[in-house]
Motif scaffolding. Structure first.
Motif, PDB file in Angstrom:
ATOM      1  N   VAL A 146       0.867  -1.155  -0.073  1.00 18.68           N
ATOM      2  CA  VAL A 146       0.197  -0.004   0.092  1.00 18.68           C
ATOM      3  C   VAL A 146       1.044   1.257  -0.216  1.00 18.68           C
ATOM      4  O   VAL A 146       0.604   2.280  -0.771  1.00 18.68           O
ATOM      5  N   ALA A 190      -9.883   3.496  -5.334  1.00 23.95           N
ATOM      6  CA  ALA A 190      -8.789   2.915  -4.475  1.00 23.95           C
ATOM      7  C   ALA A 190      -7.530   3.700  -5.049  1.00 23.95           C
ATOM      8  O   ALA A 190      -6.665   4.174  -4.184  1.00 23.95           O
ATOM      9  N   LEU A 200      -5.717   6.530  -2.547  1.00 28.81           N
ATOM     10  CA  LEU A 200      -4.588   5.937  -1.990  1.00 28.81           C
ATOM     11  C   LEU A 200      -3.970   7.223  -0.965  1.00 28.81           C
ATOM     12  O   LEU A 200      -3.791   6.586   0.195  1.00 28.81           O
ATOM     13  N   ILE A 209      -5.319   7.128   2.534  1.00 28.17           N
ATOM     14  CA  ILE A 209      -5.599   6.135   3.535  1.00 28.17           C
ATOM     15  C   ILE A 209      -4.540   6.276   4.708  1.00 28.17           C
ATOM     16  O   ILE A 209      -3.305   6.301   4.304  1.00 28.17           O
ATOM     17  N   ASP A 234      -1.787   2.007   6.374  1.00 23.68           N
ATOM     18  CA  ASP A 234      -1.840   1.067   5.370  1.00 23.68           C
ATOM     19  C   ASP A 234      -2.172  -0.442   5.437  1.00 23.68           C
ATOM     20  O   ASP A 234      -2.630  -0.980   4.566  1.00 23.68           O
ATOM     21  N   PHE A 261      -6.048  -1.311   4.506  1.00 24.11           N
ATOM     22  CA  PHE A 261      -6.447  -1.260   3.132  1.00 24.11           C
ATOM     23  C   PHE A 261      -7.436  -2.221   2.958  1.00 24.11           C
ATOM     24  O   PHE A 261      -8.375  -2.037   2.124  1.00 24.11           O
TER      25      PHE A 261
END
Length: 183
Positions: A13, A61, A65, A68, A71, A74
């Protein structure tokens, strides 16, 4: 790519957030089937819509990203995104099911009576799931099919664990009633 495959999810991620397409591709590969299955079941077997929403989930997503924070979260974030997209579609319209898209798995012992019984039971379960309110269906699928905890489901659908337990209990009761003939 082989070296990337051995990395843990949080590292992938982080690398995907830095716009590493190979890392993101691995994340998609790890989750694509599970997210598609969730969408397919939430949308009552509408495979085209499930494919579209799965793709939309991963496009979202990729775009989000950087937002977020954790990590390692996710996977839960993906489930929440897919669930919300499905609930939005279900609220806009009552989905239709193309019965030609549903083929029961072939029975390995080739017993026609058993195959017919299994097929009838699966059809009854699919119909019973279609009759559940979308929020109940989402909670039941996330718990029973995807193995999510009550807290995770509550976070995914924006409610409390107690409400999730209630929705799942009502869904189980309704499904058990419909499935009595197949016990």
């Amino acid at each position: 790519m082989t070296a990337l495959a051995e990395l843990d999810e949080a590292t992938l991620v982080s690398r995907a957030r830095d716009r590493d397409p190979a890392a993101f591709e691995l994340l998609v590969r790890r989750y694509q089937r599970r997210i598609y299955t969730l969408c397919l079941r939430m949308l009552n077997g509408a495979s085209g819509d499930a494919e579209d929403l799965t793709q939309e989930t991963f496009v979202t997503a990729w775009r989000r990203l950087p937002e977020i924070q954790n990590d390692a979260a996710f996977g839960g974030w993906l489930y929440r995104t897919a669930t919300n997209k499905c609930l939005t579609v279900l609220q806009r319209r009552r989905p239709t099911v193309d019965l030609d898209d549903h083929h029961p798995p072939a029975d390995v012992d080739s017993d026609p009576a058993r195959t017919a019984g299994t097929s009838a039971a699966m059809s009854a379960l699919s119909e019973a799931l279609r009759q559940l309110p979308p929020q109940q269906r989402a909670c039941w699928l996330l718990r029973e099919v995807h193995g999510r905890s009550y807290q995770e489901i509550a976070d995914l659908v924006g409610t409390t664990p107690t409400a999730v337990r209630g929705r799942i209990a009502r869904a189980r009761a309704e499904l058990a009633e419909v499935m009595k003939p197949w016990r």
